[in-house]
Design an enzyme around this catalytic site. Structure first.
Site, PDB file in Angstrom:
ATOM      1  N   TYR A  27      15.225  29.753   7.875  1.00 48.27           N
ATOM      2  CA  TYR A  27      14.442  30.625   8.416  1.00 48.27           C
ATOM      3  C   TYR A  27      14.117  30.925   9.862  1.00 48.27           C
ATOM      4  O   TYR A  27      14.282  29.627  10.459  1.00 48.27           O
ATOM      5  CB  TYR A  27      12.608  29.981   7.858  1.00 48.27           C
ATOM      6  CG  TYR A  27      12.609  30.100   6.328  1.00 48.27           C
ATOM      7  CD1 TYR A  27      12.592  31.229   5.764  1.00 48.27           C
ATOM      8  CD2 TYR A  27      12.363  28.934   5.607  1.00 48.27           C
ATOM      9  CE1 TYR A  27      12.693  31.262   4.262  1.00 48.27           C
ATOM     10  CE2 TYR A  27      11.971  28.957   4.409  1.00 48.27           C
ATOM     11  CZ  TYR A  27      12.043  30.189   3.712  1.00 48.27           C
ATOM     12  OH  TYR A  27      11.832  30.418   2.223  1.00 48.27           O
TER      13      TYR A  27
ATOM     14  N   LYS B 125       0.845  -1.153   0.064  1.00 43.54           N
ATOM     15  CA  LYS B 125      -0.013   0.027  -0.086  1.00 43.54           C
ATOM     16  C   LYS B 125       0.864   1.170  -0.024  1.00 43.54           C
ATOM     17  O   LYS B 125       2.136   1.312   0.289  1.00 43.54           O
ATOM     18  CB  LYS B 125      -1.001  -0.001   1.222  1.00 43.54           C
ATOM     19  CG  LYS B 125      -0.212   0.008   2.561  1.00 43.54           C
ATOM     20  CD  LYS B 125      -1.055  -0.268   3.599  1.00 43.54           C
ATOM     21  CE  LYS B 125      -0.340  -0.118   5.221  1.00 43.54           C
ATOM     22  NZ  LYS B 125      -1.196  -0.456   6.272  1.00 43.54           N
TER      23      LYS B 125
HETATM   24  C1  LIG Z   1      -0.372  -1.553   6.761  1.00 44.64           C
HETATM   25  C2  LIG Z   1      -0.957  -3.002   7.310  1.00 44.64           C
HETATM   26  C3  LIG Z   1      -0.221  -4.068   7.446  1.00 44.64           C
HETATM   27  C4  LIG Z   1       1.173  -3.940   7.428  1.00 44.64           C
HETATM   28  O1  LIG Z   1       1.742  -3.680   8.491  1.00 44.64           O
HETATM   29  P1  LIG Z   1       3.124  -3.669   8.865  1.00 44.64           P
HETATM   30  O2  LIG Z   1       3.305  -3.355  10.416  1.00 44.64           O
HETATM   31  O3  LIG Z   1       3.881  -2.706   8.129  1.00 44.64           O
HETATM   32  O4  LIG Z   1       3.714  -5.033   8.708  1.00 44.64           O
HETATM   33  C5  LIG Z   1      -0.998  -5.432   7.666  1.00 44.64           C
HETATM   34  N1  LIG Z   1      -2.272  -5.172   7.661  1.00 44.64           N
HETATM   35  C6  LIG Z   1      -3.046  -4.277   7.465  1.00 44.64           C
HETATM   36  C7  LIG Z   1      -4.457  -4.311   7.519  1.00 44.64           C
HETATM   37  C8  LIG Z   1      -2.485  -3.178   7.230  1.00 44.64           C
HETATM   38  O5  LIG Z   1      -3.084  -1.924   7.075  1.00 44.64           O
END
Ligand SMILES: *Cc1c(COP(=O)(O)O)cnc(C)c1O
Length: 378
Positions: free
Chosen positions: A270, A38
């Site tokens: 800044y 993702k």
């Molecule tokens: C993002 C996500 C994962 C992966 O989590 P990690 O801690 O990066 O391994 C697994 N399951 C769901 C539902 C997620 O949203």
């Protein structure tokens, strides 16, 4: 490969992705592995990482949104893909036609996917998500009987097949947290109920990266790993990537855009939150918060220049920040490593997370679209 970009770029080592997937599969030998890609594979490039993960034996890919899953299919990615973040009116029919497993957390979603399956003339693959205590997405235990009953009925009519029952942990990155065993118990109960009612899931899954690394009893049939696939530790308390057998896949490199001598008492960036205490050499790093460098790390974030770790002098601006080289010097165009692998003496995404009071996940995921990705091991 294209020419190396000169301003700033994220080097992505796909061999590291492959090695991490293999290492995680060894940690969960009885389960299949889902590589979670993702959000552009946490900033690493969804398509390239999806391919590398599959080459290393990831049987599943996971995305949050259906659009992310459909983009993988459109690019020719085969095999199992699951996505879980739906809203009413989402592209259910496209997902069904693209053979994507879809998560269902409530009755509205089941209704929409049934209608889409009917319209497509196909059976949708759905995975029922239980809220075992995270309190985010997923079906509450009190509503589970209704959802399971409706899913079993939809399965009988042929519109859906329940391919999975799954859940997600709240505190897997804190081994021993009391919620972990409570969630496992709730998961087993909700799973047993669904199976008693006639659900026969291909995959039962609850483990994310920290649970994969620390809690074998949570592995079930499938582990869903995101951050560990990219070679980062889910939490510093669990160990460094090297201690966990992982290797960071992303190295953020920049070229010094300017090197100059300034007198004592010179304000930097800044707000003049940094003032030189002696004549010194400043180096300009041409990357800023537009590129994902957290402004909260102003005055603190580490950068490797000329073999020495320096820290951001003054504020991180939109496009650039400054480091103070002190008595040392460097040449314009020299390389700066913003983060990479501690095993090479480089600052890490975790160091930046600590400097910005956040987590390493956010550091890599927020590296912006303006930063080219350069792939190694393709
Ligand atoms: C993002 C996500 C994962 C992966 O989590 P990690 O801690 O990066 O391994 C697994 N399951 C769901 C539902 C997620 O949203």
């Amino acid at each position: 490969m294209n020419e190396t970009p000169t301003r700033v770029y994220a080097e992505i080592d796909l061999d590291a992705v492959r090695e991490n997937v293999r290492a995680l599969r060894e940690r969960a030998p009885r389960a299949e592995l889902m590589a979670v890609v993702k959000s552009n594979a946490y900033g690493h490039g969804a398509l390239e990482c999806a391919r590398a993960a599959q080459e290393a034996g990831a049987a599943w890919l996971g995305t949050a949104t259906p659009e992310e899953a459909l983009a993988l299919r459109a690019a020719g990615i085969r095999g199992r893909i699951m996505c879980w973040l739906w809203t009413p009116g989402g592209p259910w029919r496209e997902a069904v036609e693209a053979d994507v497993d879809v998560a269902v957390s409530g009755m509205w979603a089941l209704d929409e996917v049934r209608a889409a399956a009917r319209a497509a003339g196909r059976t949708a693959r759905i995975q029922l998500k239980a809220d075992t205590g995270l309190g985010r997405n997923g079906c509450q235990p009190a509503d589970w009987a209704e959802l399971v009953g409706a899913a079993v009925a939809a399965q009988a009519e042929g519109t859906v097949r329940v391919t999975g029952v799954w859940s997600h942990f709240a505190c897997a990155d804190e081994p021993g947290h009391p919620s972990i065993q409570l969630q496992l118990t709730a998961f087993r109960d909700m799973l047993a109920y669904a199976e008693k009612e006639g659900v026969d899931p291909e995959v039962r899954h609850i483990a994310n990266s920290p649970a994969t690394l620390t809690l074998p009893e949570s592995h079930f049939d499938l582990v869903r790993c995101g951050v560990a696939v990219y070679g980062l530790s889910p939490a510093p308390e669990l160990g460094t990537p090297a201690q966990l057998g992982l290797r960071p896949a992303m190295t953020l490199r920049a070229s010094l855009a300017l090197v100059k001598t300034v007198p004592a008492g010179h304000g930097v960036s800044y707000g003049h939150h940094y003032v030189t205490d002696a004549e010194t050499t400043l180096a300009l790093i041409p990357a800023g918060y537009a590129d994902g460098i957290p402004r909260h790390a102003s005055g603190r974030g580490p950068v490797l220049v000329g073999g020495t770790v320096r820290h951001v002098a003054g504020r991180v601006a939109m496009d650039q920040f400054v480091v103070d080289l002190g008595a040392d010097t460097a040449r314009v165009g020299d390389e700066a490593v913003i983060f990479g692998d501690a095993e090479r003496g480089e600052p890490t995404a975790e160091d930046w997370a600590q400097a910005a009071d956040t987590i390493a996940y956010e550091i890599v995921t927020r590296i912006g679209g303006r930063v080219p990705r350069v792939y190694l091991g393709g």
